[in-house]
Design a protein around this motif. Structure first.
Motif, PDB file in Angstrom:
ATOM      1  N   ALA A  82       0.547  -1.059  -0.256  1.00 36.60           N
ATOM      2  CA  ALA A  82      -0.048  -0.257   0.062  1.00 36.60           C
ATOM      3  C   ALA A  82       1.026   1.317  -0.144  1.00 36.60           C
ATOM      4  O   ALA A  82       0.929   2.061  -0.618  1.00 36.60           O
ATOM      5  N   GLN A  83       1.812   0.940   1.089  1.00 37.70           N
ATOM      6  CA  GLN A  83       3.189   2.319   0.589  1.00 37.70           C
ATOM      7  C   GLN A  83       3.641   2.212  -0.295  1.00 37.70           C
ATOM      8  O   GLN A  83       3.268   3.942  -1.131  1.00 37.70           O
ATOM      9  N   GLU A  84       3.614   1.757  -1.197  1.00 39.26           N
ATOM     10  CA  GLU A  84       4.158   1.997  -2.751  1.00 39.26           C
ATOM     11  C   GLU A  84       3.555   2.411  -3.929  1.00 39.26           C
ATOM     12  O   GLU A  84       3.748   2.869  -4.256  1.00 39.26           O
ATOM     13  N   LEU A  85       2.710   1.510  -3.771  1.00 36.89           N
ATOM     14  CA  LEU A  85       1.214   2.301  -4.370  1.00 36.89           C
ATOM     15  C   LEU A  85       0.629   4.110  -4.087  1.00 36.89           C
ATOM     16  O   LEU A  85      -0.251   4.747  -4.375  1.00 36.89           O
ATOM     17  N   GLY A  86       1.291   3.993  -2.548  1.00 33.21           N
ATOM     18  CA  GLY A  86       1.067   5.734  -2.019  1.00 33.21           C
ATOM     19  C   GLY A  86      -0.855   5.803  -1.593  1.00 33.21           C
ATOM     20  O   GLY A  86      -1.246   6.837  -1.292  1.00 33.21           O
ATOM     21  N   TRP A  87      -1.308   4.345  -1.183  1.00 35.54           N
ATOM     22  CA  TRP A  87      -2.128   4.664  -0.378  1.00 35.54           C
ATOM     23  C   TRP A  87      -2.671   4.446   1.310  1.00 35.54           C
ATOM     24  O   TRP A  87      -1.153   4.003   1.872  1.00 35.54           O
ATOM     25  N   GLU A  88      -3.087   4.904   2.162  1.00 31.06           N
ATOM     26  CA  GLU A  88      -3.432   4.316   3.602  1.00 31.06           C
ATOM     27  C   GLU A  88      -3.687   2.977   3.789  1.00 31.06           C
ATOM     28  O   GLU A  88      -4.082   2.290   2.999  1.00 31.06           O
ATOM     29  N   PHE A  89      -3.321   2.729   4.677  1.00 25.96           N
ATOM     30  CA  PHE A  89      -4.273   1.428   4.764  1.00 25.96           C
ATOM     31  C   PHE A  89      -4.067   1.312   6.769  1.00 25.96           C
ATOM     32  O   PHE A  89      -2.522   1.402   7.253  1.00 25.96           O
TER      33      PHE A  89
ATOM     34  N   ASP B 161       0.685  -5.626  17.942  1.00 29.47           N
ATOM     35  CA  ASP B 161       1.636  -5.899  17.176  1.00 29.47           C
ATOM     36  C   ASP B 161       1.172  -5.320  15.455  1.00 29.47           C
ATOM     37  O   ASP B 161       1.523  -4.710  15.070  1.00 29.47           O
ATOM     38  N   ILE B 162      -0.415  -5.642  14.960  1.00 32.06           N
ATOM     39  CA  ILE B 162      -1.436  -4.315  13.883  1.00 32.06           C
ATOM     40  C   ILE B 162      -0.971  -3.366  13.773  1.00 32.06           C
ATOM     41  O   ILE B 162      -0.215  -2.938  13.017  1.00 32.06           O
ATOM     42  N   LYS B 163      -0.653  -2.313  15.677  1.00 29.70           N
ATOM     43  CA  LYS B 163      -0.381  -1.078  15.439  1.00 29.70           C
ATOM     44  C   LYS B 163       0.546  -0.994  15.034  1.00 29.70           C
ATOM     45  O   LYS B 163       0.988   0.668  14.531  1.00 29.70           O
ATOM     46  N   ASN B 164       1.612  -1.491  15.666  1.00 29.30           N
ATOM     47  CA  ASN B 164       3.259  -1.410  15.452  1.00 29.30           C
ATOM     48  C   ASN B 164       3.376  -1.445  14.051  1.00 29.30           C
ATOM     49  O   ASN B 164       4.570  -0.736  13.246  1.00 29.30           O
ATOM     50  N   VAL B 165       2.538  -1.809  12.913  1.00 31.13           N
ATOM     51  CA  VAL B 165       3.152  -2.618  11.421  1.00 31.13           C
ATOM     52  C   VAL B 165       2.738  -1.259  10.731  1.00 31.13           C
ATOM     53  O   VAL B 165       3.148  -0.569   9.839  1.00 31.13           O
ATOM     54  N   THR B 166       0.607  -0.768  11.183  1.00 29.41           N
ATOM     55  CA  THR B 166      -0.110   0.062  10.461  1.00 29.41           C
ATOM     56  C   THR B 166       0.111   1.453  10.996  1.00 29.41           C
ATOM     57  O   THR B 166      -0.033   2.424  10.007  1.00 29.41           O
ATOM     58  N   HIS B 167       0.785   1.560  12.092  1.00 28.87           N
ATOM     59  CA  HIS B 167       0.844   2.803  12.937  1.00 28.87           C
ATOM     60  C   HIS B 167      -0.765   3.769  13.659  1.00 28.87           C
ATOM     61  O   HIS B 167      -0.298   5.056  13.257  1.00 28.87           O
ATOM     62  N   GLN B 168      -1.116   2.888  13.172  1.00 26.47           N
ATOM     63  CA  GLN B 168      -2.747   3.700  13.397  1.00 26.47           C
ATOM     64  C   GLN B 168      -2.920   4.014  14.702  1.00 26.47           C
ATOM     65  O   GLN B 168      -2.346   3.118  15.497  1.00 26.47           O
TER      66      GLN B 168
END
Length: 305
Positions: A35-42, A78-85
């Motif tokens: 998603a980051q490569e495509l410029g999307w929020e995730f 663990d998920i929030k550490n990945v997505t930074h949400q």
């Protein structure tokens, strides 16, 4: 994102740091990078949880509720550490109903352990705003009346989960399904007020084969059911007993033929709301009602507080 299932495991066997757990986090990280490569929020608003059969059939001596909350905390961190949400992940939880797959299962067994996991799943949905409802599985046909709900049942549970998922995304109030809020005992009568998502309450013996007393039991310590009659008063189920129900087990959908599953002869009840009168879904051009069925439960009947 829908990782493949990892079946025949108790909740303990799925928790951090085992391989299925690690694989799940790795797949989320991979999706986030793409998603980051495509410029999307995730971000991950919710996870659908469909598990619990092995925690019935294998009779593990564990605290399912404590383990579930531990698992949730690990996943959330663990998920929030990945997505930074910033938003916490929600769990959209179904309810397993495979009580009769336990080899110790006996009808009207006062000391039955099989209802423990499904009852805990219902309690967590009722008590925790981070755990939302999809639905219970008993109203659907099971493949060969064995372990797994069929394609129509899967579609039904998916549609109910989608309703909860959209409410989460749109910041609506939680969905807790159709379940008891309390029970009030007066002499030989039990009144059970329900949370009813879409009134009125109904006893449906067409979609689900009629169970004795529509799925309700009041079991005495000698394994005797003391129910005399069942009726509905708006959002309340009224159970009249042959004697005082104090210290009996109040149950719903804790029944069925040994080793059978599903709406024909497995553990089941006939209580539902009326959501399906207005909400339906289609499979190959055929329309199905999307009712919300009551969660199964097993409680000790104690004197009113």
């Amino acid at each position: 994102l829908f990782p493949g299932g990892h079946g025949q495991n108790t909740i303990t066997q799925l928790m951090k740091p085992v391989e299925p757990y690690n694989k799940f986090i790795e797949e989320i990280a991979y999706a986030y990078e793409k998603a980051q490569e495509l410029g999307w929020e995730f971000q991950i608003p919710a996870i659908c949880w469909m598990q619990g059969e092995s925690d019935i059939a294998e009779y593990p001596d564990t605290d399912y509720k404590a383990l579930f909350h531990q698992m949730y905390n690990n996943l959330n961190n663990d998920i929030k550490n990945v997505t930074h949400q910033k938003d916490n992940i929600r769990i959209i939880c179904y309810q397993t109903s495979t009580l009769t797959k336990g080899e110790r299962y006996k009808l009207n067994n006062y000391d039955a352990l099989e209802p423990r996991t499904p009852t805990i799943q219902m309690e967590m949905i009722r008590e925790d705003s981070l755990i939302w409802a999809s639905g219970t599985t008993y109203p659907y046909h099971f493949v060969r009346e064995a372990l797994h709900i069929d394609a129509t049942g899967q579609k039904s549970i998916g549609a109910l989960a989608a309703i909860s998922a959209l409410k989460i995304i749109r910041h609506k109030t939680p969905s807790i399904g159709l379940m008891p809020l309390d029970f009030i005992v007066s002499n030989n009568q039990i009144r059970i007020p329900f949370h009813v998502p879409c009134p009125p309450l109904c006893l449906d013996t067409i979609a689900v084969n009629k169970a004795d007393n529509y799925g309700f039991n009041v079991i005495r310590k000698d394994n005797t059911d003391i129910i005399a009659s069942i009726s509905i008063d708006q959002d309340t189920v009224i159970i009249n007993c042959k004697e005082s129900p104090i210290n009996c087990k109040i149950r719903y959908a804790v029944n069925g033929d040994y080793m059978k599953g599903g709406c024909l002869s497995g553990p089941r009840g006939n209580l539902r709301d009326s959501q399906g009168d207005t909400k339906r879904f289609e499979i190959s051009g055929k329309s199905f009602p999307l009712h919300i069925w009551c969660y199964m439960f097993d409680f000790l009947c104690t004197p009113n507080k």
